[in-house]
Motif scaffolding. Structure first.
Motif, short mmCIF file in Angstrom:
data_model
loop_
_atom_site.label_atom_id
_atom_site.label_comp_id
_atom_site.label_asym_id
_atom_site.label_seq_id
_atom_site.Cartn_x
_atom_site.Cartn_y
_atom_site.Cartn_z
N SER A 92 32.94 -20.11 50.41
CA SER A 92 32.82 -19.31 49.19
C SER A 92 34.18 -19.23 48.54
O SER A 92 35.21 -19.50 49.16
CB SER A 92 32.29 -17.91 49.50
OG SER A 92 33.23 -17.17 50.25
N PHE A 128 36.26 -16.85 45.18
CA PHE A 128 36.24 -15.85 44.13
C PHE A 128 36.89 -16.44 42.90
O PHE A 128 38.04 -16.89 42.95
CB PHE A 128 37.00 -14.60 44.59
CG PHE A 128 37.10 -13.54 43.54
CD1 PHE A 128 36.01 -12.76 43.21
CD2 PHE A 128 38.30 -13.31 42.89
CE1 PHE A 128 36.10 -11.77 42.25
CE2 PHE A 128 38.41 -12.32 41.92
CZ PHE A 128 37.30 -11.55 41.61
N THR A 171 38.46 -8.56 38.06
CA THR A 171 37.05 -8.84 37.80
C THR A 171 36.83 -10.34 37.90
O THR A 171 37.61 -11.13 37.40
CB THR A 171 36.65 -8.34 36.40
OG1 THR A 171 36.88 -6.94 36.35
CG2 THR A 171 35.19 -8.64 36.10
N ILE A 180 33.79 -13.55 39.68
CA ILE A 180 32.49 -13.90 40.25
C ILE A 180 32.71 -14.52 41.62
O ILE A 180 33.73 -15.15 41.88
CB ILE A 180 31.69 -14.85 39.35
CG1 ILE A 180 32.47 -16.15 39.09
CG2 ILE A 180 31.32 -14.19 38.05
CD1 ILE A 180 31.68 -17.22 38.35
N LEU A 181 31.74 -14.34 42.50
CA LEU A 181 31.79 -14.91 43.84
C LEU A 181 30.82 -16.09 43.89
O LEU A 181 29.63 -15.92 43.63
CB LEU A 181 31.41 -13.86 44.89
CG LEU A 181 31.38 -14.34 46.34
CD1 LEU A 181 32.79 -14.73 46.81
CD2 LEU A 181 30.78 -13.28 47.24
N GLN A 203 29.10 -18.73 46.29
CA GLN A 203 28.83 -18.95 47.71
C GLN A 203 28.08 -20.25 47.91
O GLN A 203 27.55 -20.83 46.96
CB GLN A 203 28.04 -17.77 48.27
CG GLN A 203 28.82 -16.46 48.21
CD GLN A 203 28.03 -15.29 48.73
OE1 GLN A 203 26.95 -15.00 48.25
NE2 GLN A 203 28.58 -14.61 49.72
N THR A 214 34.22 -7.15 46.59
CA THR A 214 33.05 -6.31 46.79
C THR A 214 31.99 -6.67 45.76
O THR A 214 32.30 -6.99 44.61
CB THR A 214 33.39 -4.81 46.69
OG1 THR A 214 32.21 -4.05 46.92
CG2 THR A 214 33.99 -4.44 45.35
N ASP A 215 30.77 -6.62 46.19
CA ASP A 215 29.65 -6.82 45.26
C ASP A 215 29.07 -5.47 44.85
O ASP A 215 27.98 -5.39 44.32
CB ASP A 215 28.59 -7.71 45.89
CG ASP A 215 27.93 -7.10 47.12
OD1 ASP A 215 28.28 -5.97 47.50
OD2 ASP A 215 27.05 -7.77 47.70
N GLN A 253 28.48 -3.11 47.03
CA GLN A 253 27.89 -2.52 48.23
C GLN A 253 28.65 -2.85 49.50
O GLN A 253 28.80 -2.02 50.37
CB GLN A 253 26.44 -2.97 48.37
CG GLN A 253 25.57 -2.52 47.21
CD GLN A 253 24.15 -3.03 47.34
OE1 GLN A 253 23.76 -3.61 48.34
NE2 GLN A 253 23.36 -2.82 46.29
N ILE A 259 33.32 -8.55 51.17
CA ILE A 259 33.04 -9.93 51.56
C ILE A 259 34.37 -10.66 51.67
O ILE A 259 35.19 -10.62 50.75
CB ILE A 259 32.14 -10.61 50.51
CG1 ILE A 259 30.82 -9.85 50.38
CG2 ILE A 259 31.91 -12.08 50.86
CD1 ILE A 259 30.01 -10.21 49.16
N THR A 294 36.53 -13.89 51.49
CA THR A 294 36.44 -15.16 50.77
C THR A 294 37.86 -15.64 50.46
O THR A 294 38.82 -15.19 51.10
CB THR A 294 35.59 -15.01 49.48
OG1 THR A 294 35.36 -16.30 48.91
CG2 THR A 294 36.23 -14.09 48.48
#
Length: 122
Positions: A5, A7, A36, A38-39, A41, A67-68, A70, A73, A75
């Motif tokens: 993955s 970022f 800011t 996007i991730l 994967q 973080t998404d 929640q 992660i 990466t």
């Protein structure tokens, strides 16, 4: 999850720029900052190698946590290690990049990244 993955921030948040391989947003420190982005994967090792080619010698791939909303992660992202004098010090605005026509200008001017396309053909 299998695979790699990464970022993405700045111009790589644009689907058109990301699909292709004047705006150079940069993370210049990785301690306690927020960016800011996007991730992505499910990337392959070849995808990561192509990203390394795309970013070139002025960026270094580093481990980060994102973080998404929640969960955290683990990466990787690209830290700018190039000439600091080339940076404006102003916060980069993705919406302004899209609405001002700079996205298309960036795509039109990026012939030097054709090596990324060549990399994928090998």
């Amino acid at each position: 999850m299998t695979g790699y993955s990464a970022f993405f921030y700045g111009s790589l948040m644009s689907k058109k720029v990301l699909a292709r391989g004047e705006e150079y947003p940069a993370i210049t420190t990785c301690v306690g900052g927020q960016v800011t982005g996007i991730l992505a994967q499910g990337l392959t090792a070849k995808d990561i190698e192509a990203l390394d080619v795309f970013e070139g010698d002025w960026y270094q791939r580093i481990a980060v946590q994102v973080t998404d909303g929640q969960e955290m992660i683990d990466t990787e992202a690209y830290l700018y290690i190039g000439d600091q004098a080339l940076l404006t010090g102003q916060e980069w605005d993705f919406n302004q990049f899209l609405t001002s026509g700079k996205e298309q200008k960036w795509l039109d001017d990026r012939c030097d990244f054709y090596e990324v396309d060549t990399f994928h053909q090998i």
